[in-house]
Design a protein around this motif. Sequence first.
Motif, short mmCIF file in Angstrom:
data_model
loop_
_atom_site.label_atom_id
_atom_site.label_comp_id
_atom_site.label_asym_id
_atom_site.label_seq_id
_atom_site.Cartn_x
_atom_site.Cartn_y
_atom_site.Cartn_z
N ILE A 294 0.86 -1.19 0.00
CA ILE A 294 0.00 0.00 0.00
C ILE A 294 0.90 1.24 0.00
N THR A 295 0.60 2.17 -0.89
CA THR A 295 1.42 3.38 -1.01
C THR A 295 0.72 4.55 -0.34
N SER A 296 1.46 5.62 -0.14
CA SER A 296 0.85 6.81 0.45
C SER A 296 -0.21 7.39 -0.47
N LEU A 297 -0.01 7.28 -1.78
CA LEU A 297 -1.03 7.73 -2.73
C LEU A 297 -2.31 6.92 -2.56
N GLU A 298 -2.17 5.62 -2.37
CA GLU A 298 -3.35 4.77 -2.19
C GLU A 298 -4.07 5.07 -0.88
N VAL A 299 -3.33 5.42 0.14
CA VAL A 299 -3.97 5.83 1.41
C VAL A 299 -4.80 7.08 1.17
N THR A 300 -4.24 8.02 0.42
CA THR A 300 -4.97 9.24 0.07
C THR A 300 -6.23 8.90 -0.71
N ILE A 301 -6.12 7.99 -1.64
CA ILE A 301 -7.29 7.58 -2.43
C ILE A 301 -8.35 6.96 -1.53
N ILE A 302 -7.93 6.12 -0.59
CA ILE A 302 -8.89 5.49 0.34
C ILE A 302 -9.61 6.56 1.15
N LEU A 303 -8.88 7.52 1.66
CA LEU A 303 -9.50 8.60 2.45
C LEU A 303 -10.51 9.37 1.60
N ASP A 304 -10.13 9.69 0.36
CA ASP A 304 -11.05 10.40 -0.53
C ASP A 304 -12.26 9.54 -0.90
N LEU A 305 -12.02 8.25 -1.11
CA LEU A 305 -13.12 7.33 -1.42
C LEU A 305 -14.10 7.27 -0.26
N LYS A 306 -13.58 7.20 0.96
CA LYS A 306 -14.46 7.16 2.13
C LYS A 306 -15.31 8.44 2.22
N LYS A 307 -14.69 9.57 1.94
CA LYS A 307 -15.44 10.84 1.94
C LYS A 307 -16.51 10.82 0.85
N ALA A 308 -16.15 10.31 -0.32
CA ALA A 308 -17.11 10.26 -1.44
C ALA A 308 -18.29 9.35 -1.11
N ILE A 309 -18.02 8.23 -0.46
CA ILE A 309 -19.11 7.32 -0.07
C ILE A 309 -20.04 8.01 0.92
N LYS A 310 -19.45 8.68 1.91
CA LYS A 310 -20.26 9.35 2.94
C LYS A 310 -21.13 10.44 2.34
N THR A 311 -20.60 11.16 1.34
CA THR A 311 -21.34 12.29 0.76
C THR A 311 -22.09 11.91 -0.52
N LYS A 312 -22.02 10.62 -0.87
CA LYS A 312 -22.70 10.11 -2.07
C LYS A 312 -22.24 10.84 -3.34
N LYS A 313 -20.93 11.03 -3.46
CA LYS A 313 -20.34 11.68 -4.62
C LYS A 313 -19.32 10.77 -5.29
N ILE A 314 -19.72 9.53 -5.53
CA ILE A 314 -18.82 8.54 -6.10
C ILE A 314 -18.40 8.92 -7.52
N ILE A 315 -19.33 9.38 -8.33
CA ILE A 315 -19.01 9.74 -9.72
C ILE A 315 -18.01 10.89 -9.74
N ASP A 316 -18.21 11.90 -8.92
CA ASP A 316 -17.24 13.00 -8.84
C ASP A 316 -15.87 12.47 -8.44
N PHE A 317 -15.84 11.56 -7.49
CA PHE A 317 -14.59 10.97 -7.05
C PHE A 317 -13.91 10.23 -8.21
N LEU A 318 -14.67 9.40 -8.92
CA LEU A 318 -14.10 8.64 -10.03
C LEU A 318 -13.62 9.54 -11.17
N CYS A 319 -14.29 10.66 -11.34
CA CYS A 319 -13.87 11.62 -12.37
C CYS A 319 -12.79 12.56 -11.87
N ASN A 320 -12.43 12.41 -10.60
CA ASN A 320 -11.43 13.26 -9.95
C ASN A 320 -11.85 14.72 -9.96
N ASN A 321 -13.15 14.95 -9.74
CA ASN A 321 -13.68 16.31 -9.69
C ASN A 321 -13.57 16.93 -8.32
N ASN A 322 -12.92 16.26 -7.39
CA ASN A 322 -12.80 16.81 -6.05
C ASN A 322 -11.87 18.02 -6.02
#
Length: 75
Positions: free
Chosen positions: A40-68
């Motif tokens: 697991i890399t530090s970049l992947e940890v960052t992705i996991i944190l962002d993914l968790k935020k996207a799940i909580k806020t129901k913004k998965i498509i924005d996350f996948l498109c990197n619109n954050n």
Amino acid sequence: MNYNLTNITKLLEKLFKAGFNTEKSILMISLEDLAKLNDITSLEVTIILDLKKAIKTKKIIDFLCNNNEKEEIKK
């Protein structure tokens, strides 16, 4: 850190193989769980944190498109 869909896909494959295959299980990932994942890399940890935020806020498509970058995903 910047990441793209390829980075996200590779990480999701690692998570799925480790048994984190639902939104609930991804939200429950702990530091201990991360330590058990291989290579697991530090970049992947960052992705996991962002993914968790996207799940909580129901913004998965924005996350996948990197619109954050345009609108930060709030906790």
